[in-house]
Write a protein that holds these residues in place. Structure first.
Motif, mmCIF file in Angstrom:
data_model
loop_
_atom_site.group_PDB
_atom_site.id
_atom_site.type_symbol
_atom_site.label_atom_id
_atom_site.label_comp_id
_atom_site.label_asym_id
_atom_site.label_seq_id
_atom_site.Cartn_x
_atom_site.Cartn_y
_atom_site.Cartn_z
ATOM 1 N N GLN A 1 80.069 12.374 69.433
ATOM 2 C CA GLN A 1 81.373 12.694 68.846
ATOM 3 C C GLN A 1 81.266 12.973 67.342
ATOM 4 O O GLN A 1 81.917 12.334 66.514
ATOM 5 C CB GLN A 1 82.389 11.574 69.114
ATOM 6 C CG GLN A 1 82.674 11.373 70.597
ATOM 7 C CD GLN A 1 83.802 10.383 70.841
ATOM 8 O OE1 GLN A 1 84.005 9.452 70.075
ATOM 9 N NE2 GLN A 1 84.551 10.606 71.906
ATOM 10 N N ARG A 2 80.460 13.951 67.012
ATOM 11 C CA ARG A 2 80.317 14.350 65.619
ATOM 12 C C ARG A 2 79.961 15.827 65.544
ATOM 13 O O ARG A 2 79.579 16.441 66.558
ATOM 14 C CB ARG A 2 79.234 13.521 64.921
ATOM 15 C CG ARG A 2 77.825 13.700 65.476
ATOM 16 C CD ARG A 2 76.882 12.655 64.931
ATOM 17 N NE ARG A 2 75.509 12.886 65.361
ATOM 18 C CZ ARG A 2 74.575 13.475 64.608
ATOM 19 N NH1 ARG A 2 74.880 13.909 63.393
ATOM 20 N NH2 ARG A 2 73.338 13.634 65.050
ATOM 21 N N LEU A 3 80.102 16.402 64.337
ATOM 22 C CA LEU A 3 79.735 17.791 64.132
ATOM 23 C C LEU A 3 78.275 17.916 63.747
ATOM 24 O O LEU A 3 77.766 17.128 62.943
ATOM 25 C CB LEU A 3 80.599 18.418 63.019
ATOM 26 C CG LEU A 3 82.096 18.532 63.261
ATOM 27 C CD1 LEU A 3 82.730 19.373 62.148
ATOM 28 C CD2 LEU A 3 82.418 19.119 64.621
ATOM 29 N N LEU A 4 77.609 18.910 64.311
ATOM 30 C CA LEU A 4 76.228 19.236 63.968
ATOM 31 C C LEU A 4 76.268 20.529 63.160
ATOM 32 O O LEU A 4 76.663 21.578 63.662
ATOM 33 C CB LEU A 4 75.393 19.418 65.234
ATOM 34 C CG LEU A 4 75.447 18.244 66.230
ATOM 35 C CD1 LEU A 4 74.711 18.603 67.506
ATOM 36 C CD2 LEU A 4 74.880 16.981 65.589
ATOM 37 N N LEU A 5 75.854 20.438 61.900
ATOM 38 C CA LEU A 5 76.067 21.531 60.961
ATOM 39 C C LEU A 5 74.862 22.448 60.785
ATOM 40 O O LEU A 5 74.965 23.472 60.109
ATOM 41 C CB LEU A 5 76.480 20.961 59.601
ATOM 42 C CG LEU A 5 77.725 20.071 59.616
ATOM 43 C CD1 LEU A 5 78.006 19.530 58.218
ATOM 44 C CD2 LEU A 5 78.939 20.831 60.148
ATOM 45 N N THR A 6 73.727 22.097 61.374
ATOM 46 C CA THR A 6 72.527 22.927 61.248
ATOM 47 C C THR A 6 71.870 23.088 62.604
ATOM 48 O O THR A 6 72.080 22.282 63.525
ATOM 49 C CB THR A 6 71.503 22.301 60.280
ATOM 50 O OG1 THR A 6 71.022 21.067 60.845
ATOM 51 C CG2 THR A 6 72.143 22.022 58.920
ATOM 52 N N THR A 7 71.039 24.114 62.724
ATOM 53 C CA THR A 7 70.294 24.320 63.962
ATOM 54 C C THR A 7 69.317 23.180 64.207
ATOM 55 O O THR A 7 69.045 22.814 65.353
ATOM 56 C CB THR A 7 69.549 25.660 63.930
ATOM 57 O OG1 THR A 7 68.744 25.722 62.746
ATOM 58 C CG2 THR A 7 70.526 26.820 63.922
ATOM 59 N N GLU A 8 68.794 22.614 63.120
ATOM 60 C CA GLU A 8 67.861 21.493 63.261
ATOM 61 C C GLU A 8 68.573 20.271 63.837
ATOM 62 O O GLU A 8 68.037 19.581 64.727
ATOM 63 C CB GLU A 8 67.239 21.145 61.907
ATOM 64 C CG GLU A 8 66.296 22.185 61.345
ATOM 65 C CD GLU A 8 67.006 23.368 60.713
ATOM 66 O OE1 GLU A 8 68.259 23.299 60.554
ATOM 67 O OE2 GLU A 8 66.331 24.362 60.387
ATOM 68 N N ALA A 9 69.780 19.988 63.338
ATOM 69 C CA ALA A 9 70.545 18.853 63.861
ATOM 70 C C ALA A 9 70.897 19.068 65.323
ATOM 71 O O ALA A 9 70.873 18.131 66.128
ATOM 72 C CB ALA A 9 71.808 18.653 63.027
ATOM 73 N N ARG A 10 71.194 20.319 65.683
ATOM 74 C CA ARG A 10 71.524 20.625 67.074
ATOM 75 C C ARG A 10 70.302 20.425 67.978
ATOM 76 O O ARG A 10 70.419 19.877 69.077
ATOM 77 C CB ARG A 10 72.031 22.063 67.172
ATOM 78 C CG ARG A 10 72.684 22.421 68.515
ATOM 79 C CD ARG A 10 73.237 23.842 68.469
ATOM 80 N NE ARG A 10 74.065 24.121 69.619
ATOM 81 C CZ ARG A 10 73.620 24.551 70.794
ATOM 82 N NH1 ARG A 10 72.317 24.739 70.951
ATOM 83 N NH2 ARG A 10 74.446 24.787 71.785
ATOM 84 N N SER A 11 69.141 20.861 67.516
ATOM 85 C CA SER A 11 67.914 20.696 68.302
ATOM 86 C C SER A 11 67.576 19.226 68.489
ATOM 87 O O SER A 11 67.177 18.795 69.581
ATOM 88 C CB SER A 11 66.748 21.417 67.607
ATOM 89 O OG SER A 11 66.984 22.798 67.533
ATOM 90 N N THR A 12 67.748 18.441 67.441
ATOM 91 C CA THR A 12 67.476 17.001 67.528
ATOM 92 C C THR A 12 68.414 16.333 68.526
ATOM 93 O O THR A 12 67.993 15.512 69.352
ATOM 94 C CB THR A 12 67.640 16.342 66.146
ATOM 95 O OG1 THR A 12 66.701 16.932 65.238
ATOM 96 C CG2 THR A 12 67.392 14.845 66.225
ATOM 97 N N ALA A 13 69.698 16.686 68.475
ATOM 98 C CA ALA A 13 70.675 16.108 69.398
ATOM 99 C C ALA A 13 70.382 16.536 70.832
ATOM 100 O O ALA A 13 70.543 15.744 71.767
ATOM 101 C CB ALA A 13 72.081 16.515 68.986
#
Length: 257
Positions: free
Chosen positions: A79-91
């Motif tokens: 339940q949070r925003l992912l602001l970068t492609t790196e954060a999205r890949s990690t999630a």
């Protein structure tokens, strides 16, 4: 015999366009939909005719200061925003075994001149999404609202003759042609002809010997005003003097669910 090696299927110069956090898929040498949008920071790529339609509406809307395609991803589990492609890949690596909807990426984020912000989802009329999609949207909605990006949904009309579909394209083109075709002499002639009396596009062009292509430019500048949500920009379009008012360009609410 020597052979030249040729690679197909990858879109070149991607770093010069803005496709947001979720990269648009390669389509044999070019993006499916690419265009220049000043309010989006330059060249952008979008994934459908509906997204291009929404981008045009945002581009001509005088209230909008900026917008961005695929701006961020909502992590539906954390339940949070992912602001970068790196954060999205990690999630993604963290959640890949989880069941049910994991992520949602809105089509656009929008910022108004007065600071109002919202996120935008674009759906084609008649294809508003199945139960899984609706579940994903309902999970994302409170997260977006908590981050001051409440979600709105634009429905792209299926009728190809819908006034807003046609007008959005013409007005976006007109906004790019203002510096070429707009001058004060034209404004004075139009104001003297119209006065306080409404007229039609056909009659105005006939009386002043104007090219029809000048009418969208005069609408974008607020010299003329019209009901662009209900009438196409063609001969029968009722016109009045705009006196600089640009409210007739605020069309996105007409197609928001």
């Amino acid at each position: 015999m020597n052979r030249t090696s040729v690679t197909y299927g990858k879109r070149g110069r991607l770093n010069e366009t803005n496709s947001g956090i979720r990269q648009t898929a390669p389509t044999f040498g070019k993006a499916k939909h690419g265009t220049f949008m000043e309010k989006a920071g330059g060249h952008i790529t979008v994934e459908s005719d509906g997204e291009m339609f929404a981008a045009r509406l945002l581009s001509i809307d005088p209230r909008v200061s900026s917008f961005q395609p695929q701006p961020f991803t909502v992590d539906l589990i954390d339940q949070r925003l992912l602001l970068t492609t790196e954060a999205r890949s990690t999630a993604w690596r963290r959640h890949y075994r989880a069941e049910g909807p994991k992520f949602y990426t809105p089509d656009f984020s929008v910022v108004h001149m007065d600071g109002l912000r919202y996120s935008l989802e674009v759906k084609a009329e008649g294809f508003e999404g199945d139960e899984l999609y609706q579940e994903k949207i309902e999970l994302a909605r409170p997260v977006l609202a908590a981050n001051n990006y409440p979600l709105r949904t634009v429905v792209f009309p299926k009728n190809t003759a819908h006034p807003i579909r046609l007008n959005a394209h013409l007005l976006k083109q007109a906004a790019q042609q203002i510096h070429t075709y707009f001058d004060e002499d034209l404004v004075e002639r139009v104001c003297q002809r119209c006065g306080d009396e409404p007229t039609t596009m056909l009659q105005l062009c006939k009386d002043l010997q104007l090219m029809p292509g000048l009418i969208p430019i005069l609408l974008v500048k607020g010299v003329l005003s019209a009901d662009l949500a209900r009438f196409q920009i063609k001969g029968a379009l009722p016109l009045t003097l705009g006196f600089g008012d640009l409210n007739h360009l605020c069309l996105i609410e007409e197609v928001v669910q």
